[in-house]
Design an enzyme around this catalytic site. Structure first.
Site, short mmCIF file in Angstrom:
data_model
loop_
_atom_site.label_atom_id
_atom_site.label_comp_id
_atom_site.label_asym_id
_atom_site.label_seq_id
_atom_site.Cartn_x
_atom_site.Cartn_y
_atom_site.Cartn_z
N ASN A 22 19.59 0.39 -28.63
CA ASN A 22 20.24 -0.73 -29.24
C ASN A 22 20.15 -2.08 -29.41
O ASN A 22 21.03 -2.97 -30.15
CB ASN A 22 21.52 -0.08 -28.98
CG ASN A 22 22.36 -0.82 -27.56
OD1 ASN A 22 21.25 -1.08 -26.91
ND2 ASN A 22 23.57 -0.14 -27.36
N GLU A 28 28.04 -2.83 -21.85
CA GLU A 28 28.68 -4.31 -21.32
C GLU A 28 29.72 -5.15 -22.81
O GLU A 28 30.89 -5.37 -22.02
CB GLU A 28 28.12 -4.92 -20.56
CG GLU A 28 27.67 -4.81 -19.09
CD GLU A 28 26.28 -3.54 -19.34
OE1 GLU A 28 25.91 -2.70 -20.34
OE2 GLU A 28 26.43 -2.90 -17.86
#
Length: 110
Positions: A22, A28
């Site tokens: 991605n 995060e």
């Protein structure tokens, strides 16, 4: 790790690795956004790397896929050829990982 491709080839391991690509450390990034309302792009955003091409440069099976049909085809080749196979599956940056702790973060129960 990239060196593991060479090891798998040298050791003749018929492993299949699927990279959910991605172009970010999305987990995060999502946590930063949900908890702090701010994302540190310098930490989370990556260049578009074709990991299938890297695998082919090492001598392994390497594919970049963007849909289910391409994925099934790449997987079939990996199972048939019995060489190390890297499938670089391009996914949506906003896809949510099915991680239990992550689900708690999403509803702010940390």
């Amino acid at each position: 790790h990239i060196g593991d491709i060479e090891t798998a080839i040298r050791m003749e391991l018929p492993v299949i690795v699927v990279i959910l690509n991605n172009q970010t450390l999305a987990f995060e990034e999502h946590v930063q956004n949900l908890l702090y309302g701010k994302v540190v792009a310098e930490v989370n955003s990556f260049h578009d790397v074709d990991y299938g091409a890297i695998a082919r440069a090492f001598g392994a099976n390497g594919f970049r896929v963007t849909n289910a049909d391409e994925f099934r085809s790449a997987l079939a080749v990996g199972l048939e050829r019995r060489l190390p196979t890297i499938i670089d599956a391009v996914i949506d940056r906003d896809a949510m990982a099915p991680v239990t702790r992550y689900d708690r973060v999403r509803i702010r129960e940390l």
